[in-house]
Design an enzyme around this catalytic site. Structure first.
Site, short mmCIF file in Angstrom:
data_model
loop_
_atom_site.label_atom_id
_atom_site.label_comp_id
_atom_site.label_asym_id
_atom_site.label_seq_id
_atom_site.Cartn_x
_atom_site.Cartn_y
_atom_site.Cartn_z
N GLU A 3 22.92 130.01 53.44
CA GLU A 3 23.03 131.32 54.08
C GLU A 3 23.62 132.38 53.15
O GLU A 3 23.57 133.57 53.47
CB GLU A 3 23.87 131.20 55.35
CG GLU A 3 23.14 130.44 56.46
CD GLU A 3 24.00 130.17 57.68
OE1 GLU A 3 25.23 130.35 57.59
OE2 GLU A 3 23.44 129.77 58.71
N GLU A 17 26.15 107.17 51.72
CA GLU A 17 27.51 107.70 51.56
C GLU A 17 28.46 106.71 50.90
O GLU A 17 29.56 107.07 50.50
CB GLU A 17 28.08 108.11 52.91
CG GLU A 17 28.42 106.99 53.85
CD GLU A 17 29.12 107.49 55.11
OE1 GLU A 17 30.23 107.00 55.37
OE2 GLU A 17 28.58 108.35 55.80
#
Length: 272
Positions: free
Chosen positions: A78, A109
């Protein structure tokens, strides 16, 4: 047991009405801004170190897994449309690669070496900053990435939701937003995710303002990527220059941003 994994304050959720579920979720959500408020000194300390590095050409990298990784990608993605900055100023990386944005990648992960491998393709240097995002504060992908980045002289920070975590220990500027147990036990996409989103908003918004990407309260460098933003930019120019809509829109479309349009208009009129 970590706080984020501890039992919910509520039980027998399946027996609650929809109204009770919504009210109790909302009751828990109300505690999140208070937890973030307590972390403001930690956020400030990181931003104060981040800004001068970015002023010299440094970049901000987020690393995370699952919800935490996705939140970093959202915040990074953004920044270019909002502030008109290059796409590599703020970069979000997720364990398992881009496919993990939509679909979980099993055990991604748990790889301590993967984050630095992902970062290496960007040729990181000592002006860059790496912020690890991990609600639990124990994600190996994040710990390994922070440790390697710190060893190589990069600035390191984190956003976690447990105190005294391994992720916090791996970086120089930890941010701990401790929101307590989740409404659904262990579902850290809820309060912890909300807290992380708020903190990331604060980091990049305050940084972009300090980098001069906002004037007054306006996004004067935003990208004109849809009609709504063209209309918003037109109104900004009208307000700033006290001119009619048609002229403001023409200036905006010709110059490509609110900042450039205002500067061009003033330069032209200064000569007359």
């Amino acid at each position: 047991m970590s706080i984020t994994e501890s039992s919910s304050h509520y039980n027998h959720l399946e027996r609650m009405s929809v109204r009770e579920l919504l009210e109790n979720i909302n009751k828990e959500d109300k505690t999140v801004p208070l937890a973030v408020e307590k972390a403001i000194p930690q956020i400030e300390a990181l931003v104060e170190q981040l800004v001068p590095r970015m002023q010299q050409g440094g970049r901000l990298f987020y690393i995370g897994a699952g919800t935490s990784g996705r939140l970093g990608i959202v915040d990074a993605s953004e920044c270019p449309p909002t502030y008109g900055v290059p796409h590599d100023w703020v970069v979000g990386l997720i364990a398992g690669g881009d496919s993990a944005i939509r679909n979980a990648v099993e055990f991604a992960e748990d790889d301590r070496e993967a984050a630095w491998h992902d970062l290496a393709s960007y040729l990181p240097n000592e002006l860059d900053t790496v912020v690890g995002i991990a609600a639990s504060g124990r994600t190996p992908y994040v710990i390994g990435g922070l440790q390697e980045a710190r060893k190589r002289g990069l600035l390191t920070g984190c956003v976690v939701c447990n105190p005294g975590s391994a992720v916090a220990a791996a970086c120089e500027y930890p941010i701990e937003a401790v929101v307590g147990p989740e409404f659904v036990t262990g579902s850290t996409r809820m309060k912890a995710g909300t807290a992380q989103k708020l903190v990331l908003n604060m980091i990049t918004t305050s940084t972009m303002i300090r980098l001069g990407r906002v004037k007054g309260s306006k996004m004067v460098d935003m990208q004109l990527s849809n009609k709504k933003l063209v209309e918003r930019g037109t109104r900004m120019i009208m307000d700033e220059l006290t001119i009619e809509e048609a002229e403001a829109r023409q200036l905006l479309l010709q110059q490509g941003s609110v900042r450039k349009a205002v500067d061009f208009y003033r330069q032209q009129h200064a000569r007359n």
